[in-house]
Design an enzyme around this catalytic site. Structure first.
Site, PDB file in Angstrom:
ATOM      1  N   ASP A  95       0.788  -1.243   0.000  1.00 41.98           N
ATOM      2  CA  ASP A  95       0.000   0.000   0.000  1.00 41.98           C
ATOM      3  C   ASP A  95       0.816   1.286   0.000  1.00 41.98           C
ATOM      4  O   ASP A  95       0.330   2.332   0.406  1.00 41.98           O
ATOM      5  CB  ASP A  95      -0.906  -0.001   1.243  1.00 41.98           C
ATOM      6  CG  ASP A  95      -0.104  -0.119   2.534  1.00 41.98           C
ATOM      7  OD1 ASP A  95       1.139   0.019   2.495  1.00 41.98           O
ATOM      8  OD2 ASP A  95      -0.723  -0.341   3.589  1.00 41.98           O
ATOM      9  N   GLU A 117      -0.313  -9.133  -1.066  1.00 41.45           N
ATOM     10  CA  GLU A 117      -0.951  -8.553   0.132  1.00 41.45           C
ATOM     11  C   GLU A 117      -2.135  -7.676  -0.291  1.00 41.45           C
ATOM     12  O   GLU A 117      -2.272  -6.516   0.104  1.00 41.45           O
ATOM     13  CB  GLU A 117       0.052  -7.771   0.983  1.00 41.45           C
ATOM     14  CG  GLU A 117      -0.401  -7.627   2.434  1.00 41.45           C
ATOM     15  CD  GLU A 117       0.569  -6.810   3.275  1.00 41.45           C
ATOM     16  OE1 GLU A 117       1.427  -7.412   3.930  1.00 41.45           O
ATOM     17  OE2 GLU A 117       0.465  -5.566   3.277  1.00 41.45           O
ATOM     18  N   GLU A 131      -2.339   5.105   2.733  1.00 46.21           N
ATOM     19  CA  GLU A 131      -2.215   3.682   2.381  1.00 46.21           C
ATOM     20  C   GLU A 131      -3.549   3.060   1.973  1.00 46.21           C
ATOM     21  O   GLU A 131      -3.593   2.185   1.106  1.00 46.21           O
ATOM     22  CB  GLU A 131      -1.600   2.893   3.540  1.00 46.21           C
ATOM     23  CG  GLU A 131      -0.118   3.179   3.770  1.00 46.21           C
ATOM     24  CD  GLU A 131       0.157   4.460   4.552  1.00 46.21           C
ATOM     25  OE1 GLU A 131      -0.819   5.072   5.060  1.00 46.21           O
ATOM     26  OE2 GLU A 131       1.322   4.874   4.642  1.00 46.21           O
ATOM     27  N   HIS A 204       5.431   5.493  13.171  1.00 38.85           N
ATOM     28  CA  HIS A 204       5.781   6.340  12.025  1.00 38.85           C
ATOM     29  C   HIS A 204       4.614   6.826  11.183  1.00 38.85           C
ATOM     30  O   HIS A 204       4.818   7.598  10.258  1.00 38.85           O
ATOM     31  CB  HIS A 204       6.756   5.611  11.098  1.00 38.85           C
ATOM     32  CG  HIS A 204       6.086   4.539  10.282  1.00 38.85           C
ATOM     33  ND1 HIS A 204       5.796   3.306  10.772  1.00 38.85           N
ATOM     34  CD2 HIS A 204       5.612   4.557   9.005  1.00 38.85           C
ATOM     35  CE1 HIS A 204       5.208   2.586   9.841  1.00 38.85           C
ATOM     36  NE2 HIS A 204       5.072   3.312   8.764  1.00 38.85           N
ATOM     37  N   ARG A 206       1.814   8.570   9.109  1.00 38.49           N
ATOM     38  CA  ARG A 206       1.561   9.983   8.786  1.00 38.49           C
ATOM     39  C   ARG A 206       0.421  10.569   9.597  1.00 38.49           C
ATOM     40  O   ARG A 206       0.490  11.684  10.081  1.00 38.49           O
ATOM     41  CB  ARG A 206       1.179  10.082   7.307  1.00 38.49           C
ATOM     42  CG  ARG A 206       2.336  10.415   6.428  1.00 38.49           C
ATOM     43  CD  ARG A 206       1.878  10.729   5.010  1.00 38.49           C
ATOM     44  NE  ARG A 206       2.986  11.267   4.256  1.00 38.49           N
ATOM     45  CZ  ARG A 206       4.052  10.568   3.901  1.00 38.49           C
ATOM     46  NH1 ARG A 206       4.154   9.299   4.233  1.00 38.49           N
ATOM     47  NH2 ARG A 206       5.031  11.140   3.229  1.00 38.49           N
ATOM     48  N   HIS A 237      12.279   5.455  13.250  1.00 45.11           N
ATOM     49  CA  HIS A 237      12.148   5.649  11.792  1.00 45.11           C
ATOM     50  C   HIS A 237      12.939   6.899  11.398  1.00 45.11           C
ATOM     51  O   HIS A 237      13.033   7.857  12.164  1.00 45.11           O
ATOM     52  CB  HIS A 237      10.658   5.822  11.487  1.00 45.11           C
ATOM     53  CG  HIS A 237      10.291   5.769  10.038  1.00 45.11           C
ATOM     54  ND1 HIS A 237      10.621   6.766   9.151  1.00 45.11           N
ATOM     55  CD2 HIS A 237       9.611   4.841   9.322  1.00 45.11           C
ATOM     56  CE1 HIS A 237      10.159   6.459   7.946  1.00 45.11           C
ATOM     57  NE2 HIS A 237       9.536   5.291   8.017  1.00 45.11           N
TER      58      HIS A 237
HETATM   59  C1  UD1 Z   1       6.333   4.941   3.786  1.00 44.96           C
HETATM   60  C2  UD1 Z   1       4.972   4.494   3.279  1.00 44.96           C
HETATM   61  C3  UD1 Z   1       4.209   3.797   4.397  1.00 44.96           C
HETATM   62  C4  UD1 Z   1       5.033   2.721   5.062  1.00 44.96           C
HETATM   63  C5  UD1 Z   1       6.387   3.263   5.463  1.00 44.96           C
HETATM   64  C6  UD1 Z   1       7.259   2.151   5.994  1.00 44.96           C
HETATM   65  C7  UD1 Z   1       3.921   5.922   1.619  1.00 44.96           C
HETATM   66  C8  UD1 Z   1       3.080   7.107   1.360  1.00 44.96           C
HETATM   67  N1  UD1 Z   1       4.194   5.643   2.887  1.00 44.96           N
HETATM   68  O1  UD1 Z   1       6.083   5.926   4.760  1.00 44.96           O
HETATM   69  O2  UD1 Z   1       3.031   3.231   3.863  1.00 44.96           O
HETATM   70  O3  UD1 Z   1       4.339   2.291   6.204  1.00 44.96           O
HETATM   71  O4  UD1 Z   1       7.028   3.842   4.329  1.00 44.96           O
HETATM   72  O5  UD1 Z   1       8.290   2.628   6.783  1.00 44.96           O
HETATM   73  O6  UD1 Z   1       4.333   5.280   0.698  1.00 44.96           O
HETATM   74  N2  UD1 Z   1      13.663   8.602   5.302  1.00 44.96           N
HETATM   75  C9  UD1 Z   1      15.024   8.577   5.219  1.00 44.96           C
HETATM   76  N3  UD1 Z   1      15.629   7.384   4.911  1.00 44.96           N
HETATM   77  C10 UD1 Z   1      14.938   6.248   4.687  1.00 44.96           C
HETATM   78  C11 UD1 Z   1      13.536   6.291   4.783  1.00 44.96           C
HETATM   79  C12 UD1 Z   1      12.911   7.476   5.072  1.00 44.96           C
HETATM   80  O7  UD1 Z   1      15.699   9.574   5.425  1.00 44.96           O
HETATM   81  O8  UD1 Z   1      15.545   5.223   4.433  1.00 44.96           O
HETATM   82  C13 UD1 Z   1      12.983   9.880   5.644  1.00 44.96           C
HETATM   83  C14 UD1 Z   1      12.972  10.864   4.485  1.00 44.96           C
HETATM   84  O9  UD1 Z   1      13.239  12.142   5.002  1.00 44.96           O
HETATM   85  C15 UD1 Z   1      11.534  10.831   4.018  1.00 44.96           C
HETATM   86  C16 UD1 Z   1      10.775  10.451   5.270  1.00 44.96           C
HETATM   87  O10 UD1 Z   1      11.643   9.622   5.999  1.00 44.96           O
HETATM   88  O11 UD1 Z   1      11.142  12.078   3.514  1.00 44.96           O
HETATM   89  C17 UD1 Z   1       9.474   9.751   5.012  1.00 44.96           C
HETATM   90  O12 UD1 Z   1       9.636   8.672   4.097  1.00 44.96           O
HETATM   91  P1  UD1 Z   1       8.416   8.286   3.114  1.00 44.96           P
HETATM   92  O13 UD1 Z   1       8.768   7.061   2.346  1.00 44.96           O
HETATM   93  O14 UD1 Z   1       7.961   9.459   2.351  1.00 44.96           O
HETATM   94  O15 UD1 Z   1       7.237   7.978   4.124  1.00 44.96           O
HETATM   95  P2  UD1 Z   1       7.172   6.911   5.305  1.00 44.96           P
HETATM   96  O16 UD1 Z   1       6.538   7.595   6.445  1.00 44.96           O
HETATM   97  O17 UD1 Z   1       8.470   6.250   5.461  1.00 44.96           O
HETATM   98  N1  UDP Z   2      11.573  -3.341  11.082  1.00 44.62           N
HETATM   99  C1  UDP Z   2      12.966  -3.424  10.940  1.00 44.62           C
HETATM  100  N2  UDP Z   2      13.761  -2.605  11.694  1.00 44.62           N
HETATM  101  C2  UDP Z   2      13.253  -1.701  12.568  1.00 44.62           C
HETATM  102  C3  UDP Z   2      11.843  -1.602  12.692  1.00 44.62           C
HETATM  103  C4  UDP Z   2      11.030  -2.439  11.922  1.00 44.62           C
HETATM  104  O1  UDP Z   2      13.464  -4.243  10.174  1.00 44.62           O
HETATM  105  O2  UDP Z   2      14.031  -1.005  13.221  1.00 44.62           O
HETATM  106  C5  UDP Z   2      10.724  -4.204  10.226  1.00 44.62           C
HETATM  107  C6  UDP Z   2       9.573  -4.901  10.902  1.00 44.62           C
HETATM  108  O3  UDP Z   2       9.951  -6.154  11.412  1.00 44.62           O
HETATM  109  C7  UDP Z   2       8.572  -5.044   9.761  1.00 44.62           C
HETATM  110  C8  UDP Z   2       8.816  -3.818   8.925  1.00 44.62           C
HETATM  111  O4  UDP Z   2      10.121  -3.351   9.263  1.00 44.62           O
HETATM  112  O5  UDP Z   2       8.905  -6.156   8.959  1.00 44.62           O
HETATM  113  C9  UDP Z   2       7.786  -2.786   9.242  1.00 44.62           C
HETATM  114  O6  UDP Z   2       8.122  -1.592   8.640  1.00 44.62           O
HETATM  115  P1  UDP Z   2       7.393  -0.239   8.988  1.00 44.62           P
HETATM  116  O7  UDP Z   2       6.806  -0.313  10.347  1.00 44.62           O
HETATM  117  O8  UDP Z   2       8.370   0.836   8.690  1.00 44.62           O
HETATM  118  O9  UDP Z   2       6.263  -0.153   7.870  1.00 44.62           O
HETATM  119  P2  UDP Z   2       4.754  -0.707   7.801  1.00 44.62           P
HETATM  120  O10 UDP Z   2       4.777  -2.170   8.019  1.00 44.62           O
HETATM  121  O11 UDP Z   2       3.969   0.047   8.808  1.00 44.62           O
HETATM  122  O12 UDP Z   2       4.329  -0.339   6.421  1.00 44.62           O
END
Ligand code: UD1
Ligand code: UDP
Length: 365
Positions: A95, A117, A131, A204, A206, A237
């Site tokens: 998602d 999924e 999502e 994490h 939004r 995160h």
């Molecule tokens: C995204 C997904 C969410 C998922 C989550 C898993 C969307 C809209 N959201 O949300 O569904 O649950 O990933 O974690 O697709 N950032 C870094 N390094 C990284 C990752 C993130 O610096 O490796 C920072 C960046 O500043 C970025 C912010 O985190 O702008 C948010 O990342 P983004 O992928 O936009 O949204 P998530 O909240 O991570």
């Molecule tokens: N996870 C990880 N390291 C961490 C925190 C979570 O590997 O420090 C794993 C967790 O086991 C799960 C996935 O990341 O498999 C979940 O990711 P996240 O919560 O970022 O996204 P969501 O599942 O909510 O989309």
């Protein structure tokens, strides 16, 4: 059909697509891996830990990206890759905005999409945001729906998806745990928590940024202050908006370690050894039941009601008082704890990837 392309962009997608990639490769099905790089460090952590080498990396992440940035960059970036590779089917997962943008690109190019999924729903388009929209939109585009549970299949059928294109497979998150969790796991965090009950925390979403997340952290801080036999580990995160709230609320809390994101091997194994979990994550709601770990889900709704019905997950909302009460109660009520810890895992037997590839093999012929 002779070739498959697997596309993903974030940490959870990578973790849950890994078993599918392994199975495709095991059966010698021509597979191209394309990552959008929506996440950078957190995606690379998974790729490194699980030994996945992408064929294409769109490297779209920029710090502070918003939903427009991710969607536009992924849509634009994937276009030329899809045209060059011209796969017979593209597999997307879950998602995220990567999932949605890649599906949309496939639709424009009339390339079939298989949605792994599929069928999870809250039917509240703002929770989880965005999502719920991403998943529904991907469902409209996808030809093949790999539903993790019967409940997810029911949602898809009620939306009019053809029954013959829906396959109940279990969730590949359980397959991933089979790869990652080891009995002999050791870690400095386990040594640190020795003699105490270890709680794992993540947050994490939004829709929780702002006051809900402040409230969560205040509740957690209060409970930790009141229980000397409890220690918490919180791998934060990388989203700066999350980090700011952590800084404001959780600095210097006793018996709590605020750390960088853990690689998936360490996180899964720590969860396997933890006492319980507090989270707003999606994937953790699937993993924890199979590890027998009670989870307080810090959200108002969940698209994963199976774990609630099974009894491992408890939806505790995002108010300070409700989180404080549920967390305190679970720490002091042994019967309640045992009931949650011994509930049935509703997400399958860890052979979801096999079932998905069985279906693909039939399509490939
Ligand atoms: C995204 C997904 C969410 C998922 C989550 C898993 C969307 C809209 N959201 O949300 O569904 O649950 O990933 O974690 O697709 N950032 C870094 N390094 C990284 C990752 C993130 O610096 O490796 C920072 C960046 O500043 C970025 C912010 O985190 O702008 C948010 O990342 P983004 O992928 O936009 O949204 P998530 O909240 O991570
Ligand atoms: N996870 C990880 N390291 C961490 C925190 C979570 O590997 O420090 C794993 C967790 O086991 C799960 C996935 O990341 O498999 C979940 O990711 P996240 O919560 O970022 O996204 P969501 O599942 O909510 O989309």
């Amino acid at each position: 059909m002779t070739s498959t392309m697997v596309c993903f962009g974030t940490r959870p997608e990578a973790i849950k697509m890994c078993p599918v990639i392994r199975e495709l490769k095991k059966r010698n099905i021509k597979t191209t891996i394309c990552v959008t790089g929506q996440h950078r460090q957190m995606l690379d952590q998974v790729l490194d830990a699980l030994g996945i080498i992408p064929d294409y990396d769109l490297a779209i992440m920029k710090p502070g990206q918003d939903l427009f940035d991710v969607t536009i960059s992924a849509l634009e970036g994937i276009k030329s890759v899809l045209k060059e590779v011209n796969p017979d089917i593209v597999l997307v997962h879950g998602d995220t905005s990567t999932t949605f943008a890649v599906s949309l690109a496939c639709y424009y190019l009339k390339i079939p999409v298989g949605h792994v999924e599929a069928g999870l729903r809250t039917y509240d388009v703002y929770a989880p945001f965005p999502e719920e929209f991403n998943r529904q939109a991907t469902g409209i585009i996808a030809q093949y729906h790999f539903a993790p549970t019967e409940m997810a299949k029911k949602n898809l059928i009620s939306e009019g998806k053809p029954q013959e294109n829906i396959f109940v497979t279990g969730n590949t998150a359980i397959d991933a745990l089979k790869i990652t969790v080891k009995d002999d796991f050791e870690s400095e965090y386990l040594n640190w928590a020795k003699g105490c009950r270890l709680v794992l925390i993540t947050a994490h979403r939004r829709e929780n940024l702002g006051e809900p997340m402040h409230a969560m952290f205040r509740a957690i801080k209060r409970v930790l202050n009141e229980h000397e036999d409890v220690k918490a580990i919180y791998p934060v995160h990388l989203n700066p908006a999350v980090r700011k709230i952590v800084d404001e609320e959780l600095k210097g809390v006793d018996r709590m370690r605020i750390i960088e994101p853990l690689d998936v091997l360490e996180f899964h194994n720590l969860m396997a050894k933890a006492y319980m979990v507090l989270t707003d994550s999606g994937g953790i709601q699937e993993e924890a039941p199979s590890l027998g770990k009670p989870v307080l889900v810090m959200r108002n709704v969940t698209e994963r009601p199976e774990g609630i019905e099974a009894g491992t997950l408890m939806l505790v909302g995002t108010e300070e008082s409700s989180i404080y009460e549920s967390f305190s109660c679970l720490l002091s009520d042994g019967d309640k704890y045992n009931q949650m810890a011994n509930a049935r895992n509703p997400y399958g037997d860890g052979r979801a990837a096999e079932r998905i590839v069985d279906v693909l093999e039939k399509l490939v012929k």
